[in-house]
Write an enzyme that holds these catalytic residues in place. Structure first.
Site: not given
Length: 182
Positions: A114, A84, A128, A90, A27, A82, A59-60
């Site tokens: 993870n 943000i 990061r 949400h 994303y 990521c 989420l996928e």
């Protein structure tokens, strides 16, 4: 805490080849690309082979890993992406549910590192994901490799199950008339 020291155990060595699936939600593509580069660098240094797939969002990521865990032959998985914080709740849902799902898969035996960042700003994410800095993608790959090493250390040897004896000779049952049945 700034200035705190962090310890990472030495990387494991493997006698048998290691195959890892990297699942990334791109994303924020710039951040995702840096995380993937870090993960690939660690996996390559360990001699692991890897494949990369992209999914629409954080989420996928657990869903894709869960499918691969059940249907493919990967030794471990690296989850990257990521999240943000925005103006709505949400963010909390995505962070909590993706993390929870990955944890549950891990408790089922999947070796998962993870590396899904959960941050307040793009600048925090960039720090990061920086190849010269923290690169949490590389950290996630290292975590997956450590878990793979543990699973191999503790894994029970595969036993012959069914009708094939250890010597490999196939035996067929005999019917009452002395003939074999298949």
């Amino acid at each position: 805490m700034a200035g705190a020291s962090h310890y990472s155990p030495p990387m494991p060595a493997f006698e048998k080849p290691v195959k890892v699936l990297i699942v990334v939600a791109p994303y924020y593509k710039d951040i995702a690309d840096d995380l993937v580069a870090g993960a690939r660098g660690v996996l390559d240094a360990a001699g692991a082979t890897h494949e990369l797939i992209e999914v629409p969002g954080a989420l996928e990521v657990p869903t894709a890993i869960g499918q691969a865990f059940r249907m493919a032959n990967f030794d471990g998985f690296v989850a990257l992406g990521c999240v943000i914080r925005g103006e709505t709740t949400h963010y909390d849902t995505v962070c909590n549910d993706s993390s929870r799902a990955l944890t549950l898969l891990g408790l089922q035996g999947a070796c998962i590192g993870n590396g899904i960042l959960t941050v307040e700003t793009h600048e925090q994410a960039a720090v990061r994901a920086d190849a010269e800095g923290q690169n949490k993608g590389g950290g996630a790959a290292a975590a997956a490799l450590h878990l793979i090493a543990l699973s191999r250390r503790w894994g029970a040897p595969k036993r012959n199950i069914g009708f094939l004896p250890a010597n490999g000779e196939v035996q067929l049952a005999q019917g009452r008339d002395g003939g074999t049945q298949a």
